[in-house]
Design an enzyme around this catalytic site. Structure first.
Site, PDB file in Angstrom:
ATOM      1  N   MET A  30     -49.494  12.672 -66.045  1.00 37.98           N
ATOM      2  CA  MET A  30     -48.077  13.058 -65.957  1.00 37.98           C
ATOM      3  C   MET A  30     -47.813  14.301 -66.805  1.00 37.98           C
ATOM      4  SD  MET A  30     -45.925   9.598 -65.437  1.00 37.98           S
ATOM      5  CE  MET A  30     -45.804   9.118 -67.146  1.00 37.98           C
ATOM      6  N   ALA A  32     -47.915  17.289 -69.940  1.00 37.33           N
ATOM      7  CA  ALA A  32     -47.766  17.413 -71.399  1.00 37.33           C
ATOM      8  C   ALA A  32     -49.126  17.113 -72.054  1.00 37.33           C
ATOM      9  CB  ALA A  32     -46.662  16.500 -71.938  1.00 37.33           C
ATOM     10  N   HIS A  37     -55.918  13.788 -72.671  1.00 37.91           N
ATOM     11  CA  HIS A  37     -56.077  14.280 -71.296  1.00 37.91           C
ATOM     12  C   HIS A  37     -57.327  15.152 -71.182  1.00 37.91           C
ATOM     13  CE1 HIS A  37     -51.527  13.785 -71.430  1.00 37.91           C
ATOM     14  NE2 HIS A  37     -51.864  13.041 -70.407  1.00 37.91           N
ATOM     15  N   GLN A 154     -53.129  -0.602 -67.481  1.00 39.00           N
ATOM     16  CA  GLN A 154     -53.092   0.280 -66.310  1.00 39.00           C
ATOM     17  C   GLN A 154     -54.500   0.456 -65.732  1.00 39.00           C
ATOM     18  OE1 GLN A 154     -50.750   4.096 -66.073  1.00 39.00           O
ATOM     19  NE2 GLN A 154     -52.732   4.958 -66.589  1.00 39.00           N
TER      20      GLN A 154
HETATM   21  P1  AMP Z   1     -50.358  10.112 -68.827  1.00 38.03           P
HETATM   22  O1  AMP Z   1     -50.224  11.574 -68.599  1.00 38.03           O
HETATM   23  O2  AMP Z   1     -49.752   9.623 -70.102  1.00 38.03           O
HETATM   24  O3  AMP Z   1     -49.968   9.293 -67.616  1.00 38.03           O
HETATM   25  O4  AMP Z   1     -51.914   9.847 -69.027  1.00 38.03           O
HETATM   26  C1  AMP Z   1     -52.865  10.319 -68.090  1.00 38.03           C
HETATM   27  C2  AMP Z   1     -54.185   9.674 -68.393  1.00 38.03           C
HETATM   28  O5  AMP Z   1     -54.583  10.042 -69.721  1.00 38.03           O
HETATM   29  C3  AMP Z   1     -54.138   8.141 -68.344  1.00 38.03           C
HETATM   30  O6  AMP Z   1     -55.326   7.653 -67.741  1.00 38.03           O
HETATM   31  C4  AMP Z   1     -54.066   7.767 -69.803  1.00 38.03           C
HETATM   32  O7  AMP Z   1     -54.607   6.504 -70.082  1.00 38.03           O
HETATM   33  C5  AMP Z   1     -54.914   8.872 -70.433  1.00 38.03           C
HETATM   34  N1  AMP Z   1     -54.594   9.013 -71.849  1.00 38.03           N
HETATM   35  C6  AMP Z   1     -53.357   9.122 -72.403  1.00 38.03           C
HETATM   36  N2  AMP Z   1     -53.453   9.188 -73.751  1.00 38.03           N
HETATM   37  C7  AMP Z   1     -54.781   9.103 -74.047  1.00 38.03           C
HETATM   38  C8  AMP Z   1     -55.530   9.107 -75.266  1.00 38.03           C
HETATM   39  N3  AMP Z   1     -54.936   9.197 -76.447  1.00 38.03           N
HETATM   40  N4  AMP Z   1     -56.872   9.003 -75.183  1.00 38.03           N
HETATM   41  C9  AMP Z   1     -57.496   8.900 -73.982  1.00 38.03           C
HETATM   42  N5  AMP Z   1     -56.844   8.889 -72.794  1.00 38.03           N
HETATM   43  C10 AMP Z   1     -55.507   8.992 -72.828  1.00 38.03           C
END
Ligand code: AMP
Length: 286
Positions: A30, A32, A37, A154
């Site tokens: 998503m 940012a 990421h 998730q």
């Molecule tokens: P999001 O943009 O928050 O939906 O996250 C996108 C992907 O990045 C998802 O698979 C999250 O689980 C992963 N993600 C978010 N934060 C972290 C983190 N601190 N370490 C590893 N993966 C992450």
């Protein structure tokens, strides 16, 4: 790196990569972007000849309108970061490309979607997640898809969905990336005020305390959790949940074993944060 906004152009790009014999990797996000990421992008780069990162703030998974409205957005910065991570395509569709008028099909994963985040955020949250990921899988038809352990529930749900709906995708779950003080990286961290940011590392310290209690021989789940609860209380944090569950089914456990997931959610000020750790050899060895 190309920025694509339509399913048809994405399909063309993926088809051309496949024709060259490339393995296709997808990292759904998503936006940012932070180092969490980037770690997924790097892993995808290692495994796949063609890497697609999707950037879509998915409205159907937000259970609070205010959370959606203030979700951090920075496409230009994200594009620069994705490019520097060696991503081939940043797929950033508008909402109407993903949910055209008349859209009426949702994907619901029973069981693992129900406790923890499902109980706190309501059934619409994971229904939205499963639906958008199913759509992204169909749009990009990846061989591999990469998710973070940070969102453990998730990741379990996506694995279940891929299995149940016969998506020919290998789902890889990558370790949680943290700040030096232990705070799990999250796009929402940018919204923490100074006081909340100061208290936030108590979440990972609480999880580490549970881990340590188990290493020191405490296998009773309630007593091991108490070690972490004391740290949260000292930081003035009242968790929404702080639970020991099976890492495979998310059913509550009374004894800590090698496949116990300790999951935690709490609000700091107006920002809701989650974190977790898997006890034992399957964990990250923090
Ligand atoms: P999001 O943009 O928050 O939906 O996250 C996108 C992907 O990045 C998802 O698979 C999250 O689980 C992963 N993600 C978010 N934060 C972290 C983190 N601190 N370490 C590893 N993966 C992450």
């Amino acid at each position: 790196m190309r920025v694509l906004r339509t399913v048809s152009t994405l399909r063309e790009a993926v088809a051309a990569a496949r024709a060259r014999g490339d393995r296709v990797g997808l990292v759904p996000t998503m936006g940012a972007f932070h180092e969490g990421h980037r770690s997924l992008m790097r892993r995808a780069r290692e495994r796949c000849g063609f890497v697609v990162v999707s950037l879509f703030v998915n409205p159907t998974q937000f259970n609070e309108r205010s959370d959606l409205d203030r979700y951090p957005r920075n496409e230009a910065g994200d594009a620069a970061m994705a490019e520097s991570a060696g991503v081939d395509v940043l797929f950033a569709p508008p909402v109407a490309e993903v949910y055209p008028s008349g859209f009426s099909t949702m994907v619901e994963v029973a069981g693992v979607s129900e406790p923890l985040e499902g109980a706190m955020r309501g059934p619409a949250h994971f229904r939205g997640v499963a639906t958008v990921v199913a759509k992204l899988f169909n749009m990009s038809q990846p061989d591999d898809a990469f998710f973070g352990q940070k969102d453990a529930q998730q990741a379990l749900l996506i694995r279940r969905m891929a299995l149940d709906l016969d998506f020919p995708v290998q789902v890889e779950v990558c370790p949680t990336v943290r700040e030096a003080d232990g705070l799990a990286l999250s796009s929402r961290n940018a919204l923490l005020d100074a006081e909340s940011r100061r208290r936030a590392p108590a979440l990972s310290r609480a999880l580490s305390a549970v881990e340590r209690a188990v290493t020191d021989g405490e296998h009773d789940a309630e007593r091991a959790l108490a070690a972490g609860a004391a740290i949260l209380a000292a930081a003035g944090i009242v968790p929404e949940y702080f639970a020991a569950v099976s890492a495979d089914t998310l059913a509550p456990v009374s004894a800590m074993t090698d496949d116990t997931l300790v999951a935690l959610a709490a609000r700091l000020g107006s920002v809701r944060l989650i974190d977790n750790v898997i006890i034992g050899p399957r964990g990250e060895g923090r």
